[in-house]
Design an enzyme around this catalytic site. Structure first.
Site, short mmCIF file in Angstrom:
data_model
loop_
_atom_site.label_atom_id
_atom_site.label_comp_id
_atom_site.label_asym_id
_atom_site.label_seq_id
_atom_site.Cartn_x
_atom_site.Cartn_y
_atom_site.Cartn_z
N SER A 152 5.51 2.79 55.15
CA SER A 152 4.37 2.27 55.89
C SER A 152 4.03 0.86 55.41
O SER A 152 4.87 -0.04 55.51
CB SER A 152 3.19 3.23 55.74
N ASP A 245 4.54 7.90 66.39
CA ASP A 245 3.92 7.03 65.38
C ASP A 245 3.55 5.72 66.06
O ASP A 245 4.38 5.11 66.75
CB ASP A 245 4.93 6.79 64.25
N HIS A 275 3.93 9.83 61.79
CA HIS A 275 3.86 8.90 60.67
C HIS A 275 3.65 9.68 59.37
O HIS A 275 2.98 10.70 59.34
CB HIS A 275 2.69 7.93 60.88
#
Length: 303
Positions: A152, A245, A275
């Site tokens: 991320s 996501d 995610h």
């Protein structure tokens, strides 16, 4: 592909609990809540070496290795929107990564935003990587075979460190591992529109994370790896994205951008997944399986 049953169960639980969003919680409370997710992170294997180190500048690192001898090393930068997370939130993932890759992993406790806004987290991760390279003998790692990795916002940091390393030439990086990375503050991609709410990470979450990271600065284009002057001669990349996501499209496009620039890219989009499915491998079987595959690929590339 429909949501994986475990992903569907997760979003159903989120809907039932109706928790406040990160931006509603605010920075300090959000950090406290993020620390409570440990049980979702999966197994944390015992390793021969788990060592905490502090740089002269105060940055903290945690080194993981199952080997007494010097093995290749992966620098790991944790996710959490540059605002959340620390060495403990991603401890289980780093342990599994070191165990399954046969390499050392060095996690970086970079300064969080907004207190440490752009480019502070990038500076910290670069400084930590430089320190590991310069002190490889003392740390008993082989930094001549080096990867950078992150999930991320940590993927954003890994991509940024790879670009800076190419430009400054301070140390060679053999591989960049970008796990559903944040790439740019474009909130109008199809994935941002399709999964804006109700799938874990939301569009408003990401607007808030970016605002904390930039902290009122007008440097969004400078902060985006996709906006680098060139993407040629960057390290080979392993890019993992998730179908459901908001970050899917920017990760996919960055993989394509690297490929068009002549970079060797191995890209996998995991359909049915949300995610953070790798971080929360305790509740996503696919996260555990893909995490093992990512670790094996790092080991194959570095060893």
């Amino acid at each position: 592909m429909p949501l994986h049953p475990q992903a569907q169960a997760f979003v159903d639980t989120l809907a039932e609990e109706d928790r406040p969003s990160w931006e509603e919680l605010g920075v300090e409370k959000a950090r406290e809540v993020f620390l409570t997710f440990e049980e979702m992170c999966g197994d944390a294997p015992e390793l021969a070496r788990v060592e905490d180190h502090t740089l002269p500048c105060g940055l903290r690192l945690r080194l993981y290795s199952n080997h007494a001898t010097a093995v290749p090393v992966t620098m790991f930068f944790h996710g959490g929107g540059w605002v959340l997370g620390n060495l403990d939130t991603h401890d289980a993932f780093c342990r599994r990564l070191a165990d399954a890759s046969g390499c050392a992993v060095v996690a970086v406790d970079y300064g969080l935003s907004p207190e440490n806004a752009f480019p502070g987290p990038i500076d910290d991760c670069y400084r930590a990587t430089e320190y590991v390279v310069q002190n490889a003998a003392r740390l008993n790692v082989d930094a001549s075979r080096l990867a950078v990795a992150g999930d991320s916002a940590g993927g954003h940091l890994a991509a940024s460190v790879a670009i800076r390393s190419r430009d400054q030439g301070d140390f060679p990086i053999a591989l960049q591992v970008l796990l559903y990375p944040v790439i740019e503050p474009n909130f109008e991609t199809p994935s941002y529109r399709d999964f804006a709410d109700g799938f874990g990470l939301t569009r408003e979450n990401m607007r808030w994370f970016w605002s904390q990271f930039l902290d009122g600065q007008a440097g969004a284009s400078e902060a985006a790896p996709s906006q680098a002057a060139s993407h040629e001669h960057l390290p080979p990349a392993l890019v993992i994205t998730a179908e459901y996501d908001v970050l899917r499209d920017e990760g996919n496009r960055y993989a394509q951008l690297l490929q068009r620039s002549g970079v060797e890219v191995q890209h996998q989009q995991h359909d049915g997944m949300l995610h953070a499915f790798l971080h929360f491998a305790g509740i996503f079987d696919t996260g555990m399986e893909v995490g093992q595959q990512v670790a094996a690929e790092i080991g194959r590339r570095l060893r």
